[in-house]
Design an enzyme around this catalytic site. Structure first.
Site, PDB file in Angstrom:
ATOM      1  N   CYS A 132       0.836  -1.202   0.000  1.00  0.00           N
ATOM      2  CA  CYS A 132       0.000   0.000   0.000  1.00  0.00           C
ATOM      3  C   CYS A 132       0.873   1.256   0.000  1.00  0.00           C
ATOM      4  CB  CYS A 132      -0.931  -0.009   1.199  1.00  0.00           C
ATOM      5  SG  CYS A 132      -2.146   1.346   1.204  1.00  0.00           S
ATOM      6  N   CYS A 133       1.879   1.294   0.878  1.00  0.00           N
ATOM      7  CA  CYS A 133       2.785   2.439   0.932  1.00  0.00           C
ATOM      8  C   CYS A 133       3.533   2.606  -0.389  1.00  0.00           C
ATOM      9  CB  CYS A 133       3.776   2.286   2.076  1.00  0.00           C
ATOM     10  SG  CYS A 133       3.082   2.514   3.735  1.00  0.00           S
ATOM     11  N   CYS A 156      -1.366   8.843   6.857  1.00  0.00           N
ATOM     12  CA  CYS A 156      -2.696   8.480   6.390  1.00  0.00           C
ATOM     13  C   CYS A 156      -3.622   8.218   7.580  1.00  0.00           C
ATOM     14  CB  CYS A 156      -2.626   7.237   5.512  1.00  0.00           C
ATOM     15  SG  CYS A 156      -1.741   7.488   3.963  1.00  0.00           S
ATOM     16  N   CYS A 206      -3.865   4.729   9.269  1.00  0.00           N
ATOM     17  CA  CYS A 206      -2.609   4.206   9.798  1.00  0.00           C
ATOM     18  C   CYS A 206      -1.991   5.107  10.864  1.00  0.00           C
ATOM     19  CB  CYS A 206      -1.609   4.018   8.657  1.00  0.00           C
ATOM     20  SG  CYS A 206      -2.157   2.863   7.389  1.00  0.00           S
ATOM     21  N   CYS A 261       7.800   3.733   6.036  1.00  0.00           N
ATOM     22  CA  CYS A 261       6.895   3.494   4.911  1.00  0.00           C
ATOM     23  C   CYS A 261       7.634   3.184   3.622  1.00  0.00           C
ATOM     24  CB  CYS A 261       5.974   4.695   4.704  1.00  0.00           C
ATOM     25  SG  CYS A 261       6.851   6.199   4.262  1.00  0.00           S
TER      26      CYS A 261
END
Length: 248
Positions: free
Chosen positions: A119-120, A202, A205, A230
């Site tokens: 995702c990162c 985010c 998170c 990240c």
């Protein structure tokens, strides 16, 4: 002048320089593009203010992951209005984001480190590579006392992964130093800081931290402490800097 000599000279000059002067030194050092990446947290807001105060020709950019807090968008707007500048946004590629969500679901990052890193990578790391394309210097808001990994940083170093100079002008600032600076200069800050959010990323998170917790405890809190990067400030091998790698 060789790259190593330039970096050594900048490190020596930074030691006694103010934040605006450090930025001016970077501008004088190269004739090419200098990019400052801001996450719109208090450290980055301090650097943005210093950029405006010193009138250096930097590109101020941010990575809009699509999952930021409303408060982050608010301080983004207030910053642009106060300093009469445009913060250029880089977004995830639509096809990559669609594939990511199709594969792991909307919040799949909670279920495993590999999924969170994917995702990162999609939302932050790949957009960063576009933001830094053609840059000579990358300026960050990192502080050396934020965690053990970042204590190995230098003011200025060579980022071999991205083939550019990386500068950390807040390296020797404490959190209190940054807050004192932003307060004294009436710098817009994210309203989440008043609610216990110290490091802001985010929304899914990031959480507020509890008294006594380290600064980055609120980032990816479900993971072990040594995994909390990240990918923006690590090499392909997972190390935060080449300086640290050389020391091992």
């Amino acid at each position: 002048m060789s790259q190593d000599i330039l970096i050594d000279e900048l490190n020596a000059a930074f030691a006694a320089a103010t934040l605006p002067h450090r930025l001016q030194l970077l501008r004088k050092a190269v004739s090419g593009r200098i990019v400052f990446t801001t996450s719109l947290g208090v450290e980055d807001q301090a650097v943005t203010h210093a950029i405006a105060e010193s009138k250096v020709d930097f590109d101020v950019v941010t990575l809009d992951t699509g999952r930021l807090f409303p408060e982050t968008y608010d301080v983004w707007q207030r910053t642009e209005e106060k300093y009469a500048l445009r913060i250029k946004a880089y977004y995830p590629k639509a096809d990559a984001l669609e594939s990511l969500i199709a594969d792991q679901g909307i919040n799949g990052f909670y279920y495993g480190l590999a999924m969170r890193k994917a995702c990162c990578e999609t939302r932050k790391v790949e957009p960063l590579s576009r933001a830094l394309s053609g840059a000579k210097i990358w300026v960050t808001g990192l502080r050396g006392d934020q965690n053990a990994h970042r204590s190995h940083l230098r003011f200025v170093e060579w980022d071999a992964e991205r083939n550019l100079i990386k500068a950390n002008p807040l390296l020797d600032f404490s959190r209190d130093d940054v807050v004192t600076y932003t307060t004294a200069n009436n710098v817009p800050v994210n309203a989440l800081h008043e609610k216990g959010f110290v490091s802001i990323g985010c929304a899914p998170c990031t959480r507020a931290i509890q008294p006594g917790e380290p600064e980055r405890a609120g980032r990816w809190w479900w993971e072990s402490e040594d995994k909390k990067e990240c990918g923006l400030h690590v090499s392909a091998e997972g190390r935060v800097t080449r300086e640290k790698e050389a020391a091992q």
